[in-house]
Write a protein that holds these residues in place. Structure first.
Motif, PDB file in Angstrom:
ATOM      1  N   PHE A 243       0.854  -1.187   0.000  1.00 23.23           N
ATOM      2  CA  PHE A 243       0.000   0.000   0.000  1.00 23.23           C
ATOM      3  C   PHE A 243       0.887   1.233   0.000  1.00 23.23           C
ATOM      4  N   SER A 244       1.062   1.806  -1.179  1.00 23.41           N
ATOM      5  CA  SER A 244       1.951   2.953  -1.319  1.00 23.41           C
ATOM      6  C   SER A 244       1.475   3.789  -2.494  1.00 23.41           C
ATOM      7  N   TRP A 245       1.470   5.107  -2.325  1.00 24.15           N
ATOM      8  CA  TRP A 245       1.046   5.998  -3.384  1.00 24.15           C
ATOM      9  C   TRP A 245       1.658   7.362  -3.138  1.00 24.15           C
ATOM     10  N   HIS A 246       1.488   8.247  -4.085  1.00 26.69           N
ATOM     11  CA  HIS A 246       1.874   9.645  -3.946  1.00 26.69           C
ATOM     12  C   HIS A 246       0.594  10.462  -4.023  1.00 26.69           C
ATOM     13  N   THR A 247       0.520  11.492  -3.218  1.00 23.04           N
ATOM     14  CA  THR A 247      -0.690  12.310  -3.226  1.00 23.04           C
ATOM     15  C   THR A 247      -0.322  13.781  -3.244  1.00 23.04           C
TER      16      THR A 247
ATOM     17  N   PHE B 284     -10.919  16.614  -2.301  1.00 25.90           N
ATOM     18  CA  PHE B 284     -10.351  16.159  -3.568  1.00 25.90           C
ATOM     19  C   PHE B 284      -8.851  16.378  -3.590  1.00 25.90           C
ATOM     20  N   ASP B 285      -8.198  15.449  -4.241  1.00 27.51           N
ATOM     21  CA  ASP B 285      -6.767  15.518  -4.453  1.00 27.51           C
ATOM     22  C   ASP B 285      -6.422  14.637  -5.646  1.00 27.51           C
ATOM     23  N   VAL B 286      -5.196  14.775  -6.102  1.00 28.18           N
ATOM     24  CA  VAL B 286      -4.699  13.944  -7.201  1.00 28.18           C
ATOM     25  C   VAL B 286      -3.748  12.935  -6.595  1.00 28.18           C
ATOM     26  N   ARG B 287      -3.886  11.694  -7.002  1.00 28.45           N
ATOM     27  CA  ARG B 287      -3.027  10.624  -6.501  1.00 28.45           C
ATOM     28  C   ARG B 287      -2.285   9.986  -7.664  1.00 28.45           C
ATOM     29  N   SER B 288      -1.122   9.451  -7.328  1.00 27.78           N
ATOM     30  CA  SER B 288      -0.336   8.708  -8.303  1.00 27.78           C
ATOM     31  C   SER B 288      -0.012   7.353  -7.688  1.00 27.78           C
ATOM     32  N   LEU B 289      -0.493   6.315  -8.335  1.00 29.35           N
ATOM     33  CA  LEU B 289      -0.292   4.950  -7.849  1.00 29.35           C
ATOM     34  C   LEU B 289       0.858   4.323  -8.628  1.00 29.35           C
ATOM     35  N   ASP B 290       1.915   3.969  -7.917  1.00 32.11           N
ATOM     36  CA  ASP B 290       3.097   3.400  -8.553  1.00 32.11           C
ATOM     37  C   ASP B 290       2.832   1.980  -9.050  1.00 32.11           C
ATOM     38  N   PRO B 291       3.667   1.507  -9.984  1.00 27.77           N
ATOM     39  CA  PRO B 291       3.530   0.134 -10.466  1.00 27.77           C
ATOM     40  C   PRO B 291       3.602  -0.887  -9.326  1.00 27.77           C
ATOM     41  N   ASP B 292       2.808  -1.927  -9.441  1.00 26.18           N
ATOM     42  CA  ASP B 292       2.764  -3.041  -8.493  1.00 26.18           C
ATOM     43  C   ASP B 292       2.373  -2.613  -7.078  1.00 26.18           C
ATOM     44  N   LYS B 293       1.583  -1.534  -6.967  1.00 28.05           N
ATOM     45  CA  LYS B 293       1.111  -1.051  -5.666  1.00 28.05           C
ATOM     46  C   LYS B 293      -0.407  -0.991  -5.649  1.00 28.05           C
ATOM     47  N   TYR B 294      -0.951  -1.065  -4.438  1.00 31.42           N
ATOM     48  CA  TYR B 294      -2.384  -0.981  -4.218  1.00 31.42           C
ATOM     49  C   TYR B 294      -2.718   0.366  -3.594  1.00 31.42           C
ATOM     50  N   SER B 295      -3.927   0.836  -3.882  1.00 29.01           N
ATOM     51  CA  SER B 295      -4.420   2.024  -3.191  1.00 29.01           C
ATOM     52  C   SER B 295      -4.808   1.602  -1.782  1.00 29.01           C
ATOM     53  N   TYR B 296      -5.653   2.346  -1.156  1.00 27.19           N
ATOM     54  CA  TYR B 296      -6.121   1.980   0.181  1.00 27.19           C
ATOM     55  C   TYR B 296      -6.667   0.557   0.201  1.00 27.19           C
ATOM     56  N   PRO B 297      -6.770  -0.050   1.382  1.00 31.30           N
ATOM     57  CA  PRO B 297      -7.424  -1.358   1.457  1.00 31.30           C
ATOM     58  C   PRO B 297      -8.847  -1.299   0.887  1.00 31.30           C
ATOM     59  N   TYR B 298      -9.330  -2.434   0.406  1.00 31.01           N
ATOM     60  CA  TYR B 298     -10.674  -2.558  -0.154  1.00 31.01           C
ATOM     61  C   TYR B 298     -11.672  -2.021   0.864  1.00 31.01           C
ATOM     62  N   HIS B 299     -12.497  -1.042   0.451  1.00 33.52           N
ATOM     63  CA  HIS B 299     -13.361  -0.347   1.410  1.00 33.52           C
ATOM     64  C   HIS B 299     -14.581   0.258   0.740  1.00 33.52           C
TER      65      HIS B 299
ATOM     66  N   HIS C 195     -14.455  -0.546  -3.187  1.00 36.52           N
ATOM     67  CA  HIS C 195     -13.474  -0.421  -4.267  1.00 36.52           C
ATOM     68  C   HIS C 195     -12.035  -0.443  -3.752  1.00 36.52           C
ATOM     69  N   GLN C 196     -11.142  -0.755  -4.693  1.00 40.42           N
ATOM     70  CA  GLN C 196      -9.697  -0.734  -4.462  1.00 40.42           C
ATOM     71  C   GLN C 196      -9.018  -0.739  -5.819  1.00 40.42           C
ATOM     72  N   LEU C 197      -7.905  -0.036  -5.928  1.00 42.27           N
ATOM     73  CA  LEU C 197      -7.120  -0.020  -7.159  1.00 42.27           C
ATOM     74  C   LEU C 197      -5.822  -0.781  -6.983  1.00 42.27           C
ATOM     75  N   TYR C 198      -5.359  -1.382  -8.088  1.00 44.76           N
ATOM     76  CA  TYR C 198      -4.040  -2.005  -8.142  1.00 44.76           C
ATOM     77  C   TYR C 198      -3.405  -1.612  -9.468  1.00 44.76           C
ATOM     78  N   ASN C 199      -2.188  -1.075  -9.404  1.00 44.63           N
ATOM     79  CA  ASN C 199      -1.485  -0.717 -10.632  1.00 44.63           C
ATOM     80  C   ASN C 199      -0.726  -1.937 -11.130  1.00 44.63           C
ATOM     81  N   HIS C 200      -1.271  -2.565 -12.155  1.00 47.41           N
ATOM     82  CA  HIS C 200      -0.718  -3.788 -12.739  1.00 47.41           C
ATOM     83  C   HIS C 200       0.254  -3.507 -13.885  1.00 47.41           C
ATOM     84  N   THR C 201       0.570  -2.226 -14.109  1.00 50.14           N
ATOM     85  CA  THR C 201       1.429  -1.864 -15.233  1.00 50.14           C
ATOM     86  C   THR C 201       2.812  -1.450 -14.738  1.00 50.14           C
TER      87      THR C 201
END
Length: 162
Positions: free
Chosen positions: A22-26, A41-56, A99-105
């Motif tokens: 669980f790591s991102w830039h905000t 509101f804010d802009v987030r950047s999710l790095d490769p192979d990282k998840y956003s917040y836990p599924y919630h 919801h939850q995001l995962y950067n698979h790229t």
């Protein structure tokens, strides 16, 4: 007065949880910059192979993601979908909006995260069976739920009326 945000005036700070996945830039919370009363509101950047917040999901807030660049996999109660630049995703209140995001790229995924602000929210985490009282971030195991009247026995004894 209108405030324009873009890559020239957004500064991103890393946010690392104790769990490395669980790591991102905000960006700085943009809603605070403009002193918004009803939106976070804010802009987030999710790095490769990282998840956003836990599924919630949220009990008292709607949320909207706008994918600015890159791609990410989205997990919802309906399964998984790939999001890409230009996609807009609305998450309703309640379990159906989980919801939850995962950067698979191999490239960062930047997205605008907009949430309604009704003063107080309860966020639930189905995977770990927790609740979070926001904005104070008070996290409790959901298994500690009790009956509404638990501990209210002998109410007369608490009134000290002669």
């Amino acid at each position: 007065m209108p405030k324009i945000f873009n890559e020239n005036n957004l500064c991103f700070e890393p946010k690392q949880s104790p769990i490395p996945e669980f790591s991102w830039h905000t960006s700085q919370r943009l809603s605070e910059v403009v002193q918004s009363d009803n939106l976070y509101f804010d802009v987030r950047s999710l790095d490769p192979d990282k998840y956003s917040y836990p599924y919630h999901f949220h009990r008292n807030a709607e949320e909207l993601f706008v994918i600015i660049s890159g791609k990410a996999m989205l997990r919802t109660p309906n399964g998984f979908d790939e999001l890409k630049k230009g996609d807009i995703v609305f998450f309703e209140k309640g379990p159906q909006g989980a919801h939850q995001l995962y950067n698979h790229t191999e490239e960062p995924c930047k997205f605008l995260d907009i949430r309604t602000n009704n003063g107080m929210d309860i966020c639930e985490y189905p995977d770990s069976n927790k609740i979070n009282i926001l904005p104070d971030v008070e996290v409790y195991p959901n298994s500690q739920r009790v009956d509404y009247y638990k501990g209210e026995e002998n109410v007369k004894d608490k009134w000290n009326i002669d």
